[in-house]
Write an enzyme that holds these catalytic residues in place. Structure first.
Site, PDB file in Angstrom:
ATOM      1  N   GLU B 257       9.552  -6.992  -0.343  1.00 42.63           N
ATOM      2  CA  GLU B 257       8.999  -5.808   0.228  1.00 42.63           C
ATOM      3  C   GLU B 257       8.443  -4.541  -0.636  1.00 42.63           C
ATOM      4  OE1 GLU B 257       7.426  -5.845   2.915  1.00 42.63           O
ATOM      5  OE2 GLU B 257       8.751  -7.501   4.121  1.00 42.63           O
ATOM      6  N   HIS B 260       5.733  -5.663  -2.552  1.00 40.18           N
ATOM      7  CA  HIS B 260       4.552  -5.215  -1.849  1.00 40.18           C
ATOM      8  C   HIS B 260       4.749  -3.236  -2.621  1.00 40.18           C
ATOM      9  CE1 HIS B 260       2.768  -7.625   1.009  1.00 40.18           C
ATOM     10  NE2 HIS B 260       3.784  -7.596   1.407  1.00 40.18           N
ATOM     11  N   GLU B 284      -0.298  -9.993  -0.101  1.00 42.08           N
ATOM     12  CA  GLU B 284       1.167 -11.105   0.122  1.00 42.08           C
ATOM     13  C   GLU B 284       0.757 -11.809  -1.099  1.00 42.08           C
ATOM     14  OE1 GLU B 284       3.069 -10.447   2.543  1.00 42.08           O
ATOM     15  OE2 GLU B 284       3.323 -12.668   2.702  1.00 42.08           O
TER      16      GLU B 284
END
Lengths: 489, 489
Positions: B257, B260, B284
């Site tokens: 995460e 991201h 991704e």
């Protein structure tokens, strides 16, 4: 079908307002610092979307087509509130709304600076601008011959008129001044001393909140700089703060916000305006009732004292009586938000008087500091040492909030009226409070206040709940009895 | 001035989308349970407001009036994206959008039930309905002769065509199957064993996150059931979860995460569509790069091993080499989300193949379980014991998400392409990673990917960043080298 269409529109408007409330909560409680710029943008766009919903031209068309005679009392109020919101949203021109928002934001910045520098003259021009803009907005809203101040007041206390409020609030002053003077000659009780870990304070806050009926499945508690309560229905969040030298700040600020939250959690519907809170004064009556009439009562100490010992270990107060004295210490002071029950309403009366004169134009912004100081001396018998302890202490006027202050005292007056009626209805109340078994108290309030939403104007709501028109007498009686006994007057 | 008007409108639209993202985050991370009903209402109203902004009839008018030849590349992309969003918002009739939303919500409920009961036949009718609705939506969006599946894919991977994606992704299969088979004969390394306190895991997660560049002043970390990252610019929040038997879940889910989040925190503007992420595949690639190419690399163990010992005390792995083996364990399994780097893309290839056939109509919904099982046996060499471990494991199709799966593999392919190019540009990278001094790595990614926003389609962006058209070879080379050494192949 104009009614279902209108109600659906009101529901959507309310859902968007809930989102606005949520992002405001987020900003204070959990938002990372660097999110501030985007949050301002988000807040502005969402506000304009909500404005568009309130000002939707279909609203008056739907209302026109609705046969009012066939409506339930609840839906009639929904229709009236839709009209009221439509009027408020459309009567103030966008240019004025924009200018006011800008002036509020700048005003707050200038105020903070002036307060830090203890220099009222730096703030006076921004104040003057806010007054002019609020007068202009009030003039847009005013009916023929309507008082400008009342138009501002109406936003927070729907239907209230200063001509009626004035005698109600002013009737507090002589009794409060007399009580203040009598207590001033007495020695103050021992405050609590020691170190009170923040974690322990929050554990106590959660325990008290749950105990008096706050539903944690429909809410949460977080820490912020200035505590508040926000949300509706199934999602009502409270906030608190801790000061490790003083456990009472967190405790009573929590109980206060729980009082607001119980009202919001008890609303009969989370969307419909007729189910919304009656007025800011009634909202404040709920927070003050739980904070003062319950939380600072002698019976509550029987439960609170062992609960505090459990989380904090030994307390400097040797027993519930000394704790009772400590949570009800009366001391003269300059700051409203730190004021005890005796002094608090004197602070409000001062502001109510001054802001009416400012809006009426009988007091110039530039003369406000002098007016503040002389009237403070009159009511409090003390000389204000500098404006940060006087005229510059509150944020309200810097953001153009006029007509809000009196709702604080209305809240205290209503709380005492409700307390008096509840004691009559519920002879065993002290025993319940002593065990913190307060469900019947909450049930009473749910029935008399929470479930009624906005069906009645505040004075009628209180009258129906208590059997008497609201007056300042129950508050004065309560204060005189409580502090007379505590200070052996 | 049509351009400033359009850009202002895009900014407002983006601010509202940020609010929608925030209330979705709130729902998963902090919302009280009883708020669910109101949140659904709020989410629905806000979505329809955002739809109205995207479909605003002034948008094509402004676009018509703009002289495109005078625009910067950035503003040209903003205009194109405004047109794209307008088309998507207006071509799908409200009836279809509403029906799809309802089918998605019902589909998810039915899917959860079918999965619990391990009975695909219960889910098949809902799946069939979702497919029909997505085909209908795709037909609304399709240009002349355009493939329906590509119209769905385009939402997540703008401009991608399955005719190009197919050879790219399929070129992974033989190498992956061969690698999987070779590893299957080898013994697996020791997994980490012990009890890992949730608090310690979160402390490690925060430490790693900050260390690799996540800006906590512009974000926060909370725990949820299914981790995700949300937000833009100055407010990018990550979420994680803990399992006290397995510290790697929290650790790698956090690093994923953060990958991201670094992309979102590095965007050149928080509002403009041209500054938004390039595609889901590129998004991704950022999460997988930090998770795998950095976080599961041998050099990183030199920093991670002592960091883990510091928070957990003794570890069952005696040193960084054993930790490296433990974080790269390869095991055949049925569940995509638990798959290692070798098996993961085989899972995706299976789904990509099946969902194309479902949308093309060459595979019936009712035949999906059989098709799944036979192809799973083909690629994984194992028999699916029941549909909860097979065709019913993922939520995506139940909510009508078709065209999303391939972006996972694109992410892995792009991550390996970027990794290869970065190693060439940065010969000392292993030393940096060994000390977790990763700022130059982040700087490289900021420059090559984050700052480019949506200026180029994904394949061109990767080609400009790496000097080579994207291909599956770098990923295969990386996997063969890494697992060849680890498993002594």
């Amino acid at each position: 079908m104009p009614l279902p269409q209108l109600l659906d529109h009101l529901k959507k408007t309310a859902a968007l307002s809930q989102v606005a409330g949520l992002i405001a909560w987020d900003q204070e409680a959990v938002m990372p610092e660097a999110g501030a710029g985007q949050r301002a943008e988000q807040t502005g766009v969402l506000a304009s979307v909500i404005h568009g919903f309130n000002a939707d031209p279909r609203v008056p068309e739907w209302i026109d087509q609705i046969d009012k005679s066939s409506l339930s009392a609840f839906d009639l109020r929904n229709v009236e509130e839709a009209q009221r919101n439509y009027d408020r949203a459309t009567r103030i021109p966008p240019r004025l709304a924009e200018e006011s928002a800008k002036a509020a934001s700048e005003g707050q910045r200038i105020w903070a600076q002036a307060r830090a520098e203890k220099d009222f003259s730096k703030f006076a021009p921004a104040l003057k601008r806010n007054i002019a803009l609020r007068r202009e907005a009030a003039a847009c809203l005013a009916g023929p011959g309507e008082d400008l101040y009342d138009c501002l007041l109406d936003e927070f206390e729907p239907g209230a008129k200063s001509a009626e409020l004035l005698p109600l609030l002013e009737s507090l002053r002589p009794g409060l001044v007399a009580l203040r003077e009598k207590i001033a000659g007495k020695s103050a009780p021992q405050p609590l001393s020691g170190h009170f870990a923040a974690d322990a304070q929050l554990a106590l806050a959660r325990k008290v909140a749950a105990r008096i009926g706050y539903d944690f499945d429909a809410g949460r508690i977080d820490t912020v700089v200035h505590p508040f309560c926000s949300g509706n229905g199934g999602d009502v969040r409270i906030t608190t703060r801790t000061d490790e030298a003083d456990p009472l700040n967190c405790l009573y600020s929590t109980i206060h916000e729980v009082g607001h939250a119980l009202y919001a959690q008890g609303a009969p519907d989370p969307y419909m305006p007729a189910a919304d809170y009656c007025s800011m004064g009634v909202h404040e009556s709920q927070s003050r009732f739980w904070e003062n009439q319950i939380g600072r009562s002698r019976p509550f100490m029987d439960w609170l004292y062992p609960a505090m010992r459990e989380v904090f270990g030994d307390l400097s107060a040797p027993g519930p009586d000394e704790l009772y004295a400590a949570v009800n210490t009366v001391h003269s002071g300059f700051i409203r938000t730190e004021a005890d029950e005796v002094h608090y309403n004197l602070h409000i009366l001062l502001r109510f008087e001054l802001e009416r004169e400012l809006i009426a134009g009988t007091l110039e912004a530039g003369d406000l500091e002098e007016a503040w100081n002389s009237r403070f001396a009159r009511d409090f018998g003390e000389v204000v040492p500098d404006p940060s302890l006087g005229v510059l202490q509150d944020v309200h006027w810097s953001i153009g909030l006029f007509g809000y202050f009196p709702t604080y005292s209305l809240g205290n007056i209503y709380a005492a009226c409700l307390d008096k009626a509840m004691r009559r209805d519920m002879p065993g109340r002290d025993t319940m409070v002593g065990a913190a078994e307060t469900q019947p108290i909450l049930d009473w309030m749910r029935e008399k206040i929470h479930k009624r939403g906005r069906l009645l104007p505040a004075p009628q709501l209180i009258e129906e709940a208590t059997g008497e028109a609201p007056s300042a007498q129950p508050l004065l009686d309560y204060l005189e009895a409580k502090f007379g006994a505590l200070y052996d007057l």
